[in-house]
Motif scaffolding. Structure first.
Motif, short mmCIF file in Angstrom:
data_model
loop_
_atom_site.label_atom_id
_atom_site.label_comp_id
_atom_site.label_asym_id
_atom_site.label_seq_id
_atom_site.Cartn_x
_atom_site.Cartn_y
_atom_site.Cartn_z
N ASP A 62 -0.50 -9.69 1.39
CA ASP A 62 -1.12 -8.42 1.75
C ASP A 62 -2.23 -8.57 2.79
O ASP A 62 -2.37 -7.74 3.69
CB ASP A 62 -1.69 -7.73 0.50
CG ASP A 62 -0.61 -7.18 -0.41
OD1 ASP A 62 0.56 -7.11 0.04
OD2 ASP A 62 -0.91 -6.82 -1.55
N ASN A 100 0.77 -7.37 -3.83
CA ASN A 100 0.47 -6.03 -4.35
C ASN A 100 -0.97 -5.96 -4.87
O ASN A 100 -1.23 -5.53 -6.00
CB ASN A 100 1.45 -5.65 -5.47
CG ASN A 100 1.30 -4.19 -5.89
OD1 ASN A 100 1.00 -3.33 -5.07
ND2 ASN A 100 1.50 -3.91 -7.16
N SER A 159 -3.17 -0.81 -1.52
CA SER A 159 -2.72 0.58 -1.61
C SER A 159 -3.78 1.56 -1.13
O SER A 159 -3.48 2.71 -0.84
CB SER A 159 -2.34 0.91 -3.06
OG SER A 159 -3.44 0.73 -3.92
N SER A 181 5.07 -3.95 -1.23
CA SER A 181 4.52 -5.28 -1.52
C SER A 181 5.13 -5.82 -2.81
O SER A 181 5.37 -5.08 -3.76
CB SER A 181 3.00 -5.19 -1.65
OG SER A 181 2.43 -6.48 -1.82
N GLU A 222 5.03 -7.53 -6.18
CA GLU A 222 4.07 -7.79 -7.26
C GLU A 222 4.24 -9.22 -7.77
O GLU A 222 5.34 -9.62 -8.14
CB GLU A 222 4.30 -6.80 -8.40
CG GLU A 222 3.45 -7.05 -9.64
CD GLU A 222 1.97 -6.95 -9.37
OE1 GLU A 222 1.30 -8.01 -9.42
OE2 GLU A 222 1.50 -5.83 -9.09
N LEU A 267 4.64 1.31 -1.45
CA LEU A 267 3.26 1.79 -1.29
C LEU A 267 3.18 3.03 -0.39
O LEU A 267 2.17 3.71 -0.36
CB LEU A 267 2.38 0.68 -0.71
CG LEU A 267 2.28 -0.59 -1.57
CD1 LEU A 267 1.42 -1.62 -0.87
CD2 LEU A 267 1.73 -0.28 -2.94
#
Length: 337
Positions: free
Chosen positions: A251, A277, A282, A291, A293, A336
């Motif tokens: 991310d 994530n 977000s 993304s 997790e 997202l």
């Protein structure tokens, strides 16, 4: 002037009994009578006696301290892992000694040696992105139980907890393929990093399942610094087959990439998917489209549980190295946008 701490010798002197009897009474040894136990404990309380933890640890062969080494606490992924570790550690009366390698293998080695000198019972570690030689890990592993998490070295006979990055990458790619993208670029991490190779494997698998040819020119490795990420984007956009979508290493990388794409007015046409994530993703202005997790909190919990089990079975009749924990958590793509 500070008073010297009260010792069991002082308690023994005042009660005119042996040091051994005091020690046994304080530990509720069955060989000591109730009256003597009560006298010893009353005197200990009167003198504000506190047990010598170092002596107790040496006697038990444990310090109830575990070391945790992470690459950095700047991104929120590793703080979440540590929260998971501490939750389990606290339940089992372990204290966590934390260190950051700052992505430096030499600092990583120094932290391992320091924790060894502090007599930690075991170590949980996520290796730095620049750790490609494992001699220091192998050396520590001979004397102290090691459990790896998230970033796993390419070593045999190790305990580890990680997320299925191959599956996660396939999910990320399928999301882009379902949105009609056929030329997809990947901005990966360091080429030698095991997790980079896992992402690449997932990238290739997804293309193969969709009957698309793998083009190595669409995969660019980076050291994950802002400058390196921007160079990677520029390289992909300058290639003959310009990608219409990108897969980023994580991310943080995705946010840097999207910010750059926005500055050249490409952010609306080139979606980016990534990994981790993280909560901040977000809410970011430059958030990725999706993304993967990786469950950092759960990774921390599982890694600590593994270490406790390894420590509890260390002195069992079974050979210490006969079996190794290899826990792979299923990844999940989170949309997202």
């Amino acid at each position: 002037m500070d008073k010297k701490p009260v010792t069991i010798k002082e308690i023994a002197r005042r009660l005119n009994i042996s040091v051994s009897a005091v020690s046994k009474a304080l530990h509720d040894d069955q060989s000591i009578g109730l009256r003597t136990k009560m006298r010893v404990k009353a005197m200990a309380e009167e003198l504000n006696y506190e047990p010598n933890q170092t002596a107790i640890f040496l006697q038990k062969g444990r310090t109830n301290t575990i070391g945790v080494i992470v690459p950095s606490l700047v991104e929120s992924f590793f703080p979440q892992v540590i929260s998971g570790i501490e939750e389990v550690a606290n339940k089992h009366n372990y204290v966590v000694l934390l260190g950051q390698s700052m992505e430096d293998p030499e600092r990583e080695q120094m932290l391992l040696e320091t924790m060894k000198k502090h007599r930690v019972d075991g170590i949980l570690i996520s290796i730095s992105k620049n750790t490609f030689q494992y001699d220091h890990l192998k050396k520590i592993k001979e004397t102290i139980p090691l459990v790896f998490f998230d970033r796993i070295p390419d070593m045999k006979e190790i305990h580890y907890v990680a997320c299925n990055l191959v599956s996660g990458t396939v999910q990320a790619m399928n999301y882009l393929l379902q949105h009609k993208h056929r030329v997809i670029g990947m901005i990966n991490g360091p080429e030698k990093l095991f997790s980079s190779r896992e992402r690449l494997e997932g990238f290739r698998q997804a293309l193969s399942k969709s009957r698309l040819k793998y083009d190595p020119s669409l995969v660019v490795n980076s050291d994950l610094s802002r400058e390196s990420l921007i160079r990677a984007v520029q390289e992909l956009l300058a290639s003959k087959r310009k990608p219409t979508a990108l897969v980023a290493f994580h991310d943080n990388a995705a946010i840097e990439i999207i910010e750059y794409l926005k500055s050249i007015k490409k952010d609306k046409t080139i979606p980016v998917v990534s990994f981790a994530n993280l909560p901040m993703s977000s809410h970011s202005v430059f958030k990725p489209a999706a993304s993967v997790e990786q469950y950092p909190y759960l990774q921390g919990q599982k890694a600590m549980e593994v270490l406790i089990d390894v420590l509890n079975n260390k002195s069992s009749n079974e050979a210490a190295n006969s079996a190794f924990y290899k826990i792979i958590l299923d990844s999940r793509l989170v949309i997202l946008k």
